[in-house]
Scaffold this motif. Structure first.
Motif, mmCIF file in Angstrom:
data_model
loop_
_atom_site.group_PDB
_atom_site.id
_atom_site.type_symbol
_atom_site.label_atom_id
_atom_site.label_comp_id
_atom_site.label_asym_id
_atom_site.label_seq_id
_atom_site.Cartn_x
_atom_site.Cartn_y
_atom_site.Cartn_z
ATOM 1 N N UNK A 133 29.929 24.037 52.483
ATOM 2 C CA UNK A 133 29.885 25.316 51.777
ATOM 3 C C UNK A 133 29.943 25.781 52.520
ATOM 4 N N UNK A 134 29.894 27.318 51.327
ATOM 5 C CA UNK A 134 30.684 28.260 51.921
ATOM 6 C C UNK A 134 30.384 29.186 50.764
ATOM 7 N N UNK A 135 28.981 30.169 51.443
ATOM 8 C CA UNK A 135 28.799 31.285 49.738
ATOM 9 C C UNK A 135 29.158 32.380 50.361
ATOM 10 N N UNK A 136 29.987 32.924 48.571
ATOM 11 C CA UNK A 136 30.664 33.963 48.473
ATOM 12 C C UNK A 136 29.567 35.195 47.694
ATOM 13 N N UNK A 137 29.399 35.065 45.969
ATOM 14 C CA UNK A 137 28.529 36.068 45.729
ATOM 15 C C UNK A 137 27.650 34.161 44.471
ATOM 16 N N UNK A 138 25.977 34.633 44.770
ATOM 17 C CA UNK A 138 25.106 34.197 44.365
ATOM 18 C C UNK A 138 24.243 34.637 43.192
ATOM 19 N N UNK A 139 24.213 34.651 41.956
ATOM 20 C CA UNK A 139 22.940 35.100 41.872
ATOM 21 C C UNK A 139 22.006 34.023 40.378
#
Length: 298
Positions: A133-139
């Motif tokens: 997993x690689x983060x981009x945008x989390x809301x």
């Protein structure tokens, strides 16, 4: 203030919205448990209702925290449930109408319960799948509830418990850019009335608004560093329907460092201080926390 004796130290209740907590909405593998034991030392000046003749009031406190966190799958996105139980030793002193007064106490504060749910950008993954997993945008969103179970004595103005409920809904936005992560978390805290405030008076408090901002840098071996900032406003109190001139508009700043020890243990260090203050307590705090995790895949 009507119906309130003026010969004791008083303070405006300090809302938990002042807490600065980075990575609240980061993705976490589901099925994990976290046990966190922390200690926080703080000292500074106490805030008072302007109608009270109180001067040169200071305090210091030592707080121990025990936290349990469980991660789970909610509609395909990662979510967390956590419980926070504080215990404190608190000492305050100052001049009331020119006379020295002191208050010391120790015991449990109000426990807090929170559910955090990520809406986009944080899929529910096992420990094995999370490695890719690689983060981009989390809301995400959360709701924290403070339960009035802490130590409380209505004959005293200073207490570890608040004798009222509070509800804190929050929106969290986290954007990763390479090794850096930028976070923004606006929230509002809603209070019920304390109907037994200092001898049977009714204390009400208006909505308390806060915005957390964090800039994080994550190192290759898993350690991370964050610059933290929080701005909060509102929280004007009323005693028996009479409003006080104590609306808050304050800014705090600090930093957090997290250091992994091994696969299951990590250490976190933090410090913060007040930058600007209209009303409200002005204090400096330093803390340390140890975290142990276990569960599926460990």
């Amino acid at each position: 203030m009507r119906g309130v004796r003026r010969n004791s130290i008083a303070r405006i209740p300090v809302a938990k919205a002042q807490d600065a907590e980075p990575r609240s909405y980061s993705n976490t593998p589901v099925g994990l448990n976290f046990l966190i034991a922390g200690a926080l030392y703080s000292e500074g000046k106490l805030a008072f209702d302007p109608d009270l003749s109180v001067a040169d009031a200071n305090f210091h406190s030592k707080t121990g925290l025990l936290v349990y966190v469980r991660s789970f799958d909610f509609a395909g996105q990662s979510a967390k449930f956590d419980v926070i139980v504080p215990a404190s030793s608190f000492s305050a002193w100052g001049l009331v109408e020119g006379q020295p007064r002191q208050r010391e106490m120790a015991g449990l504060g109000d426990p807090r319960f929170r559910v955090s749910v990520n809406l986009i950008g944080a899929p529910a993954l096992s420990v094995k799948d999370f490695a890719n997993y690689r983060q981009d945008l989390i809301v995400g969103i959360s709701l924290q509830v403070s339960v009035p179970l802490g130590q409380y004595d209505s004959s005293k103005l200073l207490n570890l418990g608040n004798n009222r409920w509070s509800f804190k809904p929050e929106l969290g936005i986290s954007k990763a850019v390479g090794p850096c992560t930028f976070e923004l978390a606006p929230s509002v805290t809603i209070f019920t009335d304390n109907t037994n405030f200092f001898g049977g008076n009714n204390l009400a408090q208006a909505l308390f608004y806060a915005v957390q901002r964090h800039i994080l840098y994550t190192f290759q071996l898993g350690a991370w560093f964050a610059l933290d900032g929080v701005y909060f406003s509102g929280g004007r109190t009323s005693l028996n329907g009479v409003k006080s001139d104590n609306e808050q508009r304050n800014t705090r700043a600090g930093f957090t460092v997290a250091l992994p020890i091994d696969r299951q243990n990590s250490l976190k260090l933090s410090a913060s201080t007040g930058i600007t203050s209209r009303t409200g307590s002005e204090f400096t705090a330093v803390g340390v926390a140890w975290q142990y995790r276990w569960g599926d895949g460990y």
